[in-house]
Write an enzyme that holds these catalytic residues in place. Sequence first.
Site, short mmCIF file in Angstrom:
data_model
loop_
_atom_site.label_atom_id
_atom_site.label_comp_id
_atom_site.label_asym_id
_atom_site.label_seq_id
_atom_site.Cartn_x
_atom_site.Cartn_y
_atom_site.Cartn_z
N ASP A 42 0.83 -1.20 0.00
CA ASP A 42 0.00 0.00 0.00
C ASP A 42 0.86 1.26 0.00
O ASP A 42 0.55 2.24 -0.67
CB ASP A 42 -0.92 0.01 1.23
CG ASP A 42 -2.06 -0.99 1.09
OD1 ASP A 42 -2.20 -1.57 0.00
OD2 ASP A 42 -2.78 -1.19 2.08
N LYS A 124 -9.59 3.08 10.43
CA LYS A 124 -9.63 2.74 9.01
C LYS A 124 -9.32 1.24 8.86
O LYS A 124 -8.16 0.84 8.92
CB LYS A 124 -8.64 3.59 8.23
CG LYS A 124 -8.75 3.45 6.72
CD LYS A 124 -7.83 4.44 6.01
CE LYS A 124 -8.01 4.36 4.51
NZ LYS A 124 -7.63 3.04 3.96
#
Length: 762
Positions: A42, A124
């Site tokens: 990511d 998140k």
Amino acid sequence: MTAVEGWEDVPAEVRRRHAELAQEITDHRARYYEQDAPVVSDAEFDALMRELEAMEAEHPALVTPESPTQRVGGAPTALFAAVEHRERLLSLDNAMDDEELGAWADRVATELHGIDYHYLCELKVDGLAVNLTYENGQLVQAATRGDGRVGEDITANIRTIKEIPHRLRGDNVPELVEIRGEVYFPTEEFLALNASFSEENERRRQENEERAKEGKRPRAMIRLFMNPRNAAAGSLRQKDPHVTASRPLHMVVHGIGARVGFDIDNQSHAYQLLHDWGLPTARHNKVVGTLAEVRAFIKHFGEQRHSVEHEIDGVVVKVDEIALQGRLGATSKSPRWAIAWKYPPEEVTGKLAEIKVGIGRTGRATPYAVLAEPVKVAGSMVQYATLHNQEIVKAKDVLLGDTVVLRKAGDVIPEILGPVYDLRDGTEQAFVMPSHCPECGTELRPMSEGDIDLRCPNAQHCPAQIRERIAFLGGRSCLDVEGLGYVAATALTQPLEPAEAPVRNEGDVFGLTEEQLLPIKVLVRDQKTGMPKLDDRTGKEKEVFFFATTKGEPKKSLRALLDNLEGAKERPLWRFLNGLSIRHVGPVAAQELAREFRDLDRIFSATEEELAAVEGVGPTIARSIKEWFEEEWHRDILEKWRAAGVRFTEEFVDEEAAERPLEGLTVVVTGTLSGHTRDGAKEALTSRGAKVTGSVSKKTDFVVAGDNPGSKYDKAVQLGLPVLDDAGFAVLLSDGPSAARAHLGLPEPEEAAGPAGTPAEG
């Protein structure tokens, strides 16, 4: 890509790089969203995206509808039917540091000047975004995010997730509602699943050896999932719902899309409504009024990141008031009323240059990966990562030359998770475990039947084991001697030609003198490569004195080390026992043994049965202690310590008992506490004499339960045990068990109280 006005004014080199970046990002998105087979982390994807955004900010003519900066997610695949969302799913802009978070907050404050508003902070979740559609309370469709407008129909698979209701409960269900959330794979279950895949691969590898002899085609290996998000996505995109049903998938909802038949005023109020309908809402959400409180929330969960049951990669901050969300609006792909704070990445990819083998303090031979270039992960630069043992290397199917996924969670040692299969080019080679110790040349072997690990049996003379044991002895879990770290241990254990090393084993530590320390030299190493530097004059490896100045005078560190060693002679008994590096004996067992015997000589003269009877010891540790003491050179260590004045006994006088007000209590800690980490809470309890266990039973005196406590809390309630929250825990630590019971409004136990308020023996 469509050309727009001003395109010709952009330098050709910039246009070329922009096209390359756009294509690379598009390819990565396809792998991530459509194929569930990413080849970059990511963090690496975010870096590419930010480069593209910066380029377009400088050259606006590069911004076109086809640019990845203007699009959300990836296109739906052909595996499932396409589903058009009633209301578009947007992605979030990221804040990578406090300055970017502050800039977003300033923009919101400017737009909402003079209006009262609040921030909603959420974790998140690193999962797969899905959209659930309910009509008249009935689940009629579930779809992936896709490109934000069109996703994939995964209704049959979503129905297998137990906590997602097929029908909303209650009387006030709406005519229509789209509910957005994340499907995730719990971290512990993810590790267990990959472990099961590794075991199956090992079985297949052995089977393939036999098949090769018979001329049969080999069975294919199972690809391990790169991370929990990848596992969640792969489990949801199964053509057979039974496979999805076999996976421990969970969901947390975090938003509402299209809706008919109801209104909401605040995002946080909407979550209560979703909860009332029976949907799985998050437990950690918090509404705050200031940016300082937002930063405190971010900091808290940055420290508690691994106490949450699922992976998190950041915190989402939203304006809570729905009307103000509408006023702030959105860009083509992101809402202006929300932003995602991203924590430093814990997973990156890197090129595996080689696999070396290190020898630990108990002789264990541990393969470790060496990356071609250092990579930044979890906020620090890393070039080495553990591979545990030769069987793990095989099970993870790691080859020399692979691009590998590396993980570093918090302060945990970096670990290789597995290879990126799609980047293999055929030049990779298998790792071969060496047969002999790389430092002393002794043949490696298992130390007991069934032992997977190979060990160097030369404990007395192996330089690596001596060095590791000395560094361990000086560490915080043992004698906590400032100045006796790994570098010092290396310096102290290397030979001084023609003399021997000042420290040949643990027995020499307390007998060190200034005369022994002054001649010690160490190699000067390059900070980037770790390789020894060369002397410009001689061309040889450059050395410097470790404890002496260039004039040959003692450095302050020399006197400090000797003074600290003198003070360490009075350390508690368990620290010395732990520092002997007896296999299987850790801090917990050492403390129990010290508490039971209160004398090092009594511990070693006890029978195996007497040792095994001690709480938390057992037959394996007992046997290991007896075997350690049978070695003559081990007994010599103890005699040298005794001669140097080390205290081998520990008297528990009344004053010390008063410092252990929780002596005799059994406590279980579960959930996330606001004032302590899990380890910190346990340390606070054990330092006061309590016993901390991992399971709840009728013998448990207190259960300390923070947020998200799980099944231990349920069992405590079932058994009617005292359950303390953060405030009650603080009372227990400061004022003892009687005050903690009073805090809960509970009477003292009916039995006559013994030490620390525990029931006395009859």
